[in-house]
Design an enzyme around this catalytic site. Structure first.
Site, PDB file in Angstrom:
ATOM      1  N   CYS A  18       0.185   1.631  -5.744  1.00  0.00           N
ATOM      2  CA  CYS A  18      -0.762   2.472  -6.463  1.00  0.00           C
ATOM      3  C   CYS A  18      -0.180   3.857  -6.744  1.00  0.00           C
ATOM      4  CB  CYS A  18      -2.055   2.616  -5.667  1.00  0.00           C
ATOM      5  SG  CYS A  18      -3.028   1.096  -5.626  1.00  0.00           S
TER       6      CYS A  18
ATOM      7  N   ARG B 299      -0.078   2.243 -11.583  1.00  0.00           N
ATOM      8  CA  ARG B 299       0.826   1.571 -10.660  1.00  0.00           C
ATOM      9  C   ARG B 299       2.235   2.168 -10.815  1.00  0.00           C
ATOM     10  NH1 ARG B 299      -3.423   0.323  -9.338  1.00  0.00           N
ATOM     11  NH2 ARG B 299      -4.351  -1.745  -9.039  1.00  0.00           N
TER      12      ARG B 299
ATOM     13  N   HIS C 257       0.826  -1.206   0.000  1.00  0.00           N
ATOM     14  CA  HIS C 257       0.000   0.000   0.000  1.00  0.00           C
ATOM     15  C   HIS C 257       0.858   1.252   0.000  1.00  0.00           C
ATOM     16  CE1 HIS C 257      -4.016  -1.629   0.352  1.00  0.00           C
ATOM     17  NE2 HIS C 257      -3.667  -2.407   1.354  1.00  0.00           N
TER      18      HIS C 257
END
Length: 227
Positions: free
Chosen positions: A186, A195, A118
């Site tokens: 991300c 990405r 993340h």
């Protein structure tokens, strides 16, 4: 009509408060709880690694999805940066740390050792992925020892461009001849539109015994069968 408008107004205010609470939970509270849990996992893994034998080699464990099996350190992210690496990349696994793409190479192996994480929420382990520079080290410690990679470059791709985690990034049909690492996260922050991808190559390995002796050993040349 006045009464109905008042009811609607109260409902909208309540809905707004609930949305605000959800945003606070998603952006802030998940970081607090995940940071704490990930730090505990790192401590547990570090104790296990320290207790492993330093001579004779340690076989790699047989991993199940969800198992935490490595600690990833990135000096560029700070001297105290250490995140657990979990087998798998589902939402549940990425909430526990960095996730290893199942089916990609393992630490130090020929091929592409691919990792997701993340950039926001759940501890945001790759929030600073854009700060990595060519030559920066990525250190992956397992029960068997350490694999050290050096960053070679960045790219930004669309979510469905999965060839970045192929054994040879960008060339899914090619046979790998060297050990690589790929981070994906991300981009931009708070969005899943694209990405951010970072590639690195293995530069050296250390067995548990060599770590104890603080002895750096160049990464061995990969063994590749003739085609």
């Amino acid at each position: 009509m006045r009464r109905a408008a008042g009811v609607v107004g109260e409902l909208l205010m309540t809905l707004g408060a609930l949305v605000l609470l959800f945003v606070v939970w998603q952006v802030w509270w998940t970081d607090v709880t995940s940071d704490r849990a990930q730090a505990q996992t790192v401590s547990s893994l570090t104790r296990d690694f320290a207790a492993a034998p330093t001579e004779g080699g340690t076989p790699a464990p047989s991993l199940l999805e969800g198992d935490a099996f490595a600690v990833v350190r990135v000096p560029r992210f700070g001297a105290d940066y250490a995140r657990p690496l979990v087998e798998g990349t589902s939402a549940a696994e990425l909430a526990r740390g960095l996730g290893h793409y199942i089916g990609t190479a393992g630490p130090g192996e020929v091929g592409n050792f691919a990792i997701a994480g993340h950039r926001t929420t759940y501890g945001k382990p790759l929030t600073d992925i854009d700060r990595l520079r060519v030559g920066d080290e990525v250190i992956v410690e397992t029960v068997a020892g350490e694999s050290v990679y050096a960053v070679t470059g960045h790219e930004i791709v669309r979510p469905w461009e999965s060839d970045v985690i192929a054994p040879v990034p960008g060339d899914p049909g090619a046979k790998p001849t060297k050990a690589m690492l790929t981070f994906t996260s991300c981009h931009p922050k708070f969005s899943a539109k694209q990405r951010w991808v970072v590639h690195a190559e293995l530069t050296l390995t250390r067995t548990r015994e060599q770590i104890a002796l603080k002895d750096d050993v160049p990464a061995p040349a990969p063994s590749v069968e003739a085609s």
